[in-house]
Motif scaffolding. Structure first.
Motif, short mmCIF file in Angstrom:
data_model
loop_
_atom_site.label_atom_id
_atom_site.label_comp_id
_atom_site.label_asym_id
_atom_site.label_seq_id
_atom_site.Cartn_x
_atom_site.Cartn_y
_atom_site.Cartn_z
N ASN A 146 -83.14 -24.63 -2.97
CA ASN A 146 -81.89 -25.37 -3.03
C ASN A 146 -82.03 -26.80 -2.50
OD1 ASN A 146 -80.93 -22.97 -3.99
ND2 ASN A 146 -79.41 -22.66 -2.38
N VAL A 147 -82.78 -26.96 -1.40
CA VAL A 147 -82.98 -28.30 -0.85
C VAL A 147 -83.81 -29.14 -1.81
CG1 VAL A 147 -84.10 -29.63 0.99
CG2 VAL A 147 -82.70 -27.63 1.56
N MET A 148 -84.88 -28.56 -2.35
CA MET A 148 -85.74 -29.32 -3.27
C MET A 148 -84.97 -29.72 -4.52
SD MET A 148 -89.46 -28.28 -4.81
CE MET A 148 -90.35 -29.43 -5.86
N ALA A 149 -84.14 -28.81 -5.03
CA ALA A 149 -83.36 -29.11 -6.24
C ALA A 149 -82.42 -30.28 -6.02
CB ALA A 149 -82.58 -27.87 -6.67
N SER A 150 -81.92 -30.42 -4.79
CA SER A 150 -80.99 -31.50 -4.50
C SER A 150 -81.67 -32.87 -4.45
CB SER A 150 -80.29 -31.24 -3.16
OG SER A 150 -81.18 -31.42 -2.07
N THR A 151 -83.02 -32.88 -4.46
CA THR A 151 -83.76 -34.14 -4.37
C THR A 151 -84.47 -34.54 -5.66
OG1 THR A 151 -85.84 -33.12 -3.61
CG2 THR A 151 -84.20 -33.64 -1.92
N VAL A 152 -84.49 -33.66 -6.67
CA VAL A 152 -85.36 -33.92 -7.82
C VAL A 152 -84.92 -35.12 -8.65
CG1 VAL A 152 -86.25 -31.57 -8.03
CG2 VAL A 152 -84.14 -32.21 -9.22
N PHE A 153 -83.63 -35.46 -8.61
CA PHE A 153 -83.18 -36.61 -9.40
C PHE A 153 -83.88 -37.88 -8.95
CE2 PHE A 153 -79.75 -39.70 -10.71
CZ PHE A 153 -79.97 -39.54 -12.06
N ALA A 154 -84.23 -37.93 -7.67
CA ALA A 154 -84.95 -39.10 -7.14
C ALA A 154 -86.31 -39.24 -7.82
CB ALA A 154 -85.12 -38.97 -5.63
N THR A 155 -86.93 -38.14 -8.18
CA THR A 155 -88.23 -38.21 -8.85
C THR A 155 -88.13 -38.97 -10.16
OG1 THR A 155 -88.74 -36.03 -7.90
CG2 THR A 155 -90.19 -36.84 -9.63
N TYR A 156 -87.07 -38.71 -10.89
CA TYR A 156 -86.85 -39.45 -12.14
C TYR A 156 -86.62 -40.93 -11.86
CZ TYR A 156 -84.16 -41.49 -15.95
OH TYR A 156 -83.68 -42.34 -16.93
N LEU A 157 -85.77 -41.24 -10.87
CA LEU A 157 -85.43 -42.63 -10.58
C LEU A 157 -86.64 -43.43 -10.11
CD1 LEU A 157 -82.00 -42.12 -8.78
CD2 LEU A 157 -82.38 -42.88 -11.13
N ILE A 158 -87.55 -42.77 -9.42
CA ILE A 158 -88.75 -43.47 -8.92
C ILE A 158 -89.82 -43.57 -10.00
CG2 ILE A 158 -90.66 -43.35 -7.27
CD1 ILE A 158 -88.68 -42.02 -5.30
N THR A 159 -90.16 -42.45 -10.62
CA THR A 159 -91.30 -42.44 -11.55
C THR A 159 -91.01 -43.09 -12.89
OG1 THR A 159 -90.76 -40.23 -12.39
CG2 THR A 159 -92.23 -40.37 -10.49
N ASP A 160 -89.72 -43.19 -13.26
CA ASP A 160 -89.39 -43.83 -14.54
C ASP A 160 -88.88 -45.25 -14.33
OD1 ASP A 160 -89.51 -43.32 -17.34
OD2 ASP A 160 -87.32 -43.40 -17.43
N ASN A 161 -89.06 -45.79 -13.15
CA ASN A 161 -88.69 -47.18 -12.89
C ASN A 161 -89.58 -48.11 -13.71
OD1 ASN A 161 -89.18 -49.82 -11.25
ND2 ASN A 161 -87.24 -49.00 -10.44
N SER A 162 -88.97 -49.09 -14.38
CA SER A 162 -89.72 -49.94 -15.31
C SER A 162 -90.79 -50.78 -14.61
CB SER A 162 -88.76 -50.86 -16.07
OG SER A 162 -88.05 -51.70 -15.18
N VAL A 186 -96.57 -32.16 -9.68
CA VAL A 186 -96.09 -31.41 -8.51
C VAL A 186 -96.08 -32.30 -7.27
CG1 VAL A 186 -96.61 -29.49 -6.94
CG2 VAL A 186 -96.79 -29.16 -9.42
N VAL A 187 -97.16 -33.08 -7.08
CA VAL A 187 -97.24 -33.98 -5.93
C VAL A 187 -96.11 -35.01 -5.98
CG1 VAL A 187 -98.61 -35.82 -4.86
CG2 VAL A 187 -99.71 -33.68 -5.56
N LEU A 188 -95.82 -35.53 -7.16
CA LEU A 188 -94.74 -36.51 -7.30
C LEU A 188 -93.39 -35.89 -6.97
CD1 LEU A 188 -95.85 -38.37 -10.56
CD2 LEU A 188 -95.73 -39.34 -8.26
N LEU A 193 -92.79 -33.37 -4.95
CA LEU A 193 -92.72 -33.13 -3.51
C LEU A 193 -92.59 -34.44 -2.74
CD1 LEU A 193 -95.44 -30.34 -3.16
CD2 LEU A 193 -92.95 -30.05 -3.12
N GLY A 194 -93.40 -35.44 -3.12
CA GLY A 194 -93.36 -36.71 -2.41
C GLY A 194 -92.04 -37.43 -2.57
N CYS A 195 -91.54 -37.47 -3.78
CA CYS A 195 -90.24 -38.12 -4.01
C CYS A 195 -89.12 -37.33 -3.34
CB CYS A 195 -89.98 -38.25 -5.51
SG CYS A 195 -91.10 -39.40 -6.35
N GLY A 196 -89.29 -36.01 -3.25
CA GLY A 196 -88.30 -35.19 -2.55
C GLY A 196 -88.20 -35.55 -1.08
N VAL A 197 -89.35 -35.77 -0.46
CA VAL A 197 -89.36 -36.17 0.95
C VAL A 197 -88.68 -37.53 1.12
CG1 VAL A 197 -90.84 -36.86 2.87
CG2 VAL A 197 -91.42 -34.83 1.53
N ILE A 198 -88.98 -38.46 0.22
CA ILE A 198 -88.33 -39.77 0.27
C ILE A 198 -86.81 -39.62 0.13
CG2 ILE A 198 -88.05 -41.97 -0.96
CD1 ILE A 198 -91.03 -41.74 -1.73
#
Length: 352
Positions: free
Chosen positions: A262-278, A307-309, A311-316
């Motif tokens: 549940n905690v990880m799921a609440s952070t996954v949107f950040a992964t998109y915002l970081i990794t798909d940044n132009s 997977v690393v991305l 987890l890492g973006c989740g921590v951020i």
């Protein structure tokens, strides 16, 4: 309210699929005109159909949970405000981090893109999702009045217009990257919840559709029928796969106790915002490793990188949540919602 970990796990998987698609699309598509063996063509096809599958699943979850509720205008605006704040935060953060680490030179264009991501179309999904949130109150009003046959008709028409015609460059309803593209999965999620839709052996059907999709797509690649590829990667097949995978998870017994999920799921949107940044995409996906001639190795290692991305973006994002709480951003969203509610009630009473 405790979140159902079945769907939180599916939310994580949906973001995993989106990121691994970005890995393949941004770092491997250049190979499409160079590969000569069918296995390598199949490797290329294996991830490219997963991106829109992840998008459809993400939106289908939204439709499942709110599509059959009376959703107020103020709540839609409040939700859009929170998404806007999170997106702006990461757009500016990536810009400042890239400058601080000397990953790019300063430019006024980069500054403009970072501080005005919505005006510069940096994140198509965010733009489309915000539009969806603003329109959900009115969409849901319509859905409340539909019987089963009418609901199916609406899903069918919208799916044909957005998920079948758009990938072949028809602009009748939507381009691929617009609000209309998110409407079919939202409607399907709402329909599944309303009708308690069941499908026999959905997991097996999902696997069969996926295998058929990548096989046909790889044959198109191999025999140079590239003009048909968008149909295989960005449309109706991914919508069907999303339906089967969603129902697979829905058929599991409900469980609410998995805090990690549940905690990880609440952070996954950040992964998109970081990794798909132009600004970050050419740095992240332009790594020399992805030019390795061993395409199978690149694909396998790509899973680990994804997977690393996550987890890492989740921590951020946990840090971002803490900062937003300190700045009382969620409370500001609530105040905006309450203010709009009061204005609407006042306007309504004046009309009587």
């Amino acid at each position: 309210m405790k979140r159902d970990s079945r769907f939180e796990l599916l939310r994580i998987i949906s973001m995993f699929l989106i990121v691994i698609f970005h890995l393949e699309f941004n770092s491997q598509v250049w190979r499409s005109g160079m590969v000569s063996t069918y296995p390598n063509v199949l490797y290329l096809a294996s991830y490219l159909s997963l991106g829109k599958l992840g998008v459809y699943l993400f939106v289908m979850i939204t439709g499942y949970f709110i599509g059959n509720k009376m959703y107020s205008i103020s709540k839609g605006i409040g939700k859009a405000f929170i998404i806007w704040c999170e997106t702006l935060f990461y757009a500016v953060l990536v810009f400042l981090a890239c400058l601080a680490l000397n990953l790019m030179p300063f430019s006024w264009h980069s500054l403009l893109v970072s501080f005005f991501p919505f005006l510069t179309d940096q994140y198509w999904f965010v733009d489309a999702y915000i539009v969806l949130m603003l329109l959900v109150p009115f969409i849901n009003m319509v859905l409340q009045k539909l019987n089963r046959l009418q609901f199916l008709y609406l899903i069918g028409i919208v799916s044909i217009l957005a998920s079948l015609l758009s990938p072949i460059n028809s602009l009748i309803f939507s381009s691929e990257l617009q609000f209309g593209y998110l409407l079919p999965p939202y409607l399907i999620g709402a329909f599944i919840k309303k009708e308690q839709l069941k499908v026999n052996h959905p997991g097996i059907k999902f696997i069969l559709v996926y295998l058929a999709t990548i096989t046909i797509a790889s044959l198109f690649y191999y025999f140079n029928f590239n003009k048909y590829l968008n149909i295989m990667y960005f449309g109706i097949f991914q919508l069907i796969m999303a339906l089967y995978l969603f129902i697979t998870f829905q058929s599991w017994s409900s469980f609410h106790y998995n805090k990690v999920i549940n905690v990880m799921a609440s952070t996954v949107f950040a992964t998109y915002l970081i990794t798909d940044n132009s600004l970050l995409k050419p740095i992240l996906w332009g790594n020399h490793f992805f030019y390795n001639p061993n395409l199978g190795l690149v694909n396998i290692v790509g899973i680990g990188i994804t997977v690393v991305l996550l987890l890492g973006c989740g921590v951020i994002d946990l840090g971002r949540k803490f900062l937003f709480a300190k700045l009382q951003i969620p409370k500001i969203g609530v105040k905006i919602t309450n203010k709009i509610d009061s204005l609407l009630k006042e306007a309504g009473s004046n009309d009587k």
